[in-house]
Motif scaffolding. Sequence first.
Motif, PDB file in Angstrom:
ATOM      1  N   SER A  64      -0.128  -1.202  11.015  1.00 53.81           N
ATOM      2  CA  SER A  64       1.262  -0.987  11.422  1.00 53.81           C
ATOM      3  C   SER A  64       2.181  -2.113  10.956  1.00 53.81           C
ATOM      4  CB  SER A  64       1.339  -0.845  12.943  1.00 53.81           C
ATOM      5  OG  SER A  64       0.842  -2.020  13.567  1.00 53.81           O
ATOM      6  N   SER A  65       1.625  -3.155  10.342  1.00 55.32           N
ATOM      7  CA  SER A  65       2.431  -4.294   9.872  1.00 55.32           C
ATOM      8  C   SER A  65       3.412  -3.862   8.797  1.00 55.32           C
ATOM      9  CB  SER A  65       1.529  -5.382   9.284  1.00 55.32           C
ATOM     10  OG  SER A  65       0.680  -5.897  10.255  1.00 55.32           O
ATOM     11  N   SER A  66       4.474  -4.625   8.693  1.00 47.56           N
ATOM     12  CA  SER A  66       5.440  -4.346   7.629  1.00 47.56           C
ATOM     13  C   SER A  66       4.834  -4.750   6.288  1.00 47.56           C
ATOM     14  CB  SER A  66       6.750  -5.082   7.883  1.00 47.56           C
ATOM     15  OG  SER A  66       6.530  -6.469   7.887  1.00 47.56           O
ATOM     16  N   ASN A 114      -6.624  -1.207  10.618  1.00 48.66           N
ATOM     17  CA  ASN A 114      -6.254  -2.441   9.933  1.00 48.66           C
ATOM     18  C   ASN A 114      -6.212  -2.253   8.430  1.00 48.66           C
ATOM     19  OD1 ASN A 114      -6.183  -4.054  12.309  1.00 48.66           O
ATOM     20  ND2 ASN A 114      -8.415  -4.208  12.274  1.00 48.66           N
ATOM     21  N   LEU A 115      -5.514  -3.154   7.767  1.00 49.75           N
ATOM     22  CA  LEU A 115      -5.541  -3.245   6.308  1.00 49.75           C
ATOM     23  C   LEU A 115      -6.255  -4.533   5.949  1.00 49.75           C
ATOM     24  CD1 LEU A 115      -1.890  -2.232   5.391  1.00 49.75           C
ATOM     25  CD2 LEU A 115      -3.974  -0.914   4.942  1.00 49.75           C
ATOM     26  N   PRO A 129       0.838  -1.197   0.000  1.00 53.99           N
ATOM     27  CA  PRO A 129       0.000   0.000   0.000  1.00 53.99           C
ATOM     28  C   PRO A 129       0.882   1.258   0.000  1.00 53.99           C
ATOM     29  CG  PRO A 129      -0.585  -1.495   1.795  1.00 53.99           C
ATOM     30  CD  PRO A 129       0.720  -1.955   1.228  1.00 53.99           C
ATOM     31  N   VAL A 130       0.651   2.147  -0.943  1.00 57.13           N
ATOM     32  CA  VAL A 130       1.472   3.349  -1.120  1.00 57.13           C
ATOM     33  C   VAL A 130       0.647   4.580  -0.747  1.00 57.13           C
ATOM     34  CG1 VAL A 130       2.704   4.753  -2.819  1.00 57.13           C
ATOM     35  CG2 VAL A 130       2.785   2.255  -2.969  1.00 57.13           C
ATOM     36  N   GLY A 131       1.242   5.490   0.020  1.00 58.03           N
ATOM     37  CA  GLY A 131       0.579   6.754   0.348  1.00 58.03           C
ATOM     38  C   GLY A 131      -0.468   6.643   1.428  1.00 58.03           C
TER      39      GLY A 131
END
Length: 170
Positions: free
Chosen positions: A88-90, A53-54, A44-46
């Motif tokens: 916050s995950s990598s 969460n994602l 994910p960019v920006g």
Amino acid sequence: MRALLLPAGLLLVAAAPIPSTPDLGKAEGQCRANESGPAFLVNPVGMKDRTGNLKIEVYPATKKDFLQDDNILVMEGKTFSRVEVPASSSTPICIRVPRAGTYAVSVLHDRDKNRKFGWKVDGIGFSSNPKLGWGKPNVKHVATRAGSSPTSIDVVMNYRSGLGVAPLKR
């Protein structure tokens, strides 16, 4: 299950509906350690921030199936994969697909953790990074190909901007 007898002796069996649950597609989407099969490595960019969460989801790249209800896709035996991780995950985030081919990928930055898109709070992005309007993008602008090994894709995130959504200006 219910069975119906139709004219000409055809038997139609209606399967019991699958109960709705946020876990649908997670087993299919979960990558193994050192995944080597077909998968997307989603970056994910920006992003606005790292709160919430994602949720990454993979759909068939057809007009009918893109962003279709997950229960319907699973009931019909169609591709549907989901991965949810803390924002916050990598990154990148790995999500498996059943085979090499063309799919549509969505990424929800669920900042308020309510498991649905709220355009005033959350971010959204799609594979191939189409320009977003008021409705869902055309699947032909979202479709992207997964190879036989993990395929990296950048997904530009879009957030509320005026009366619509757009990438953040940095």
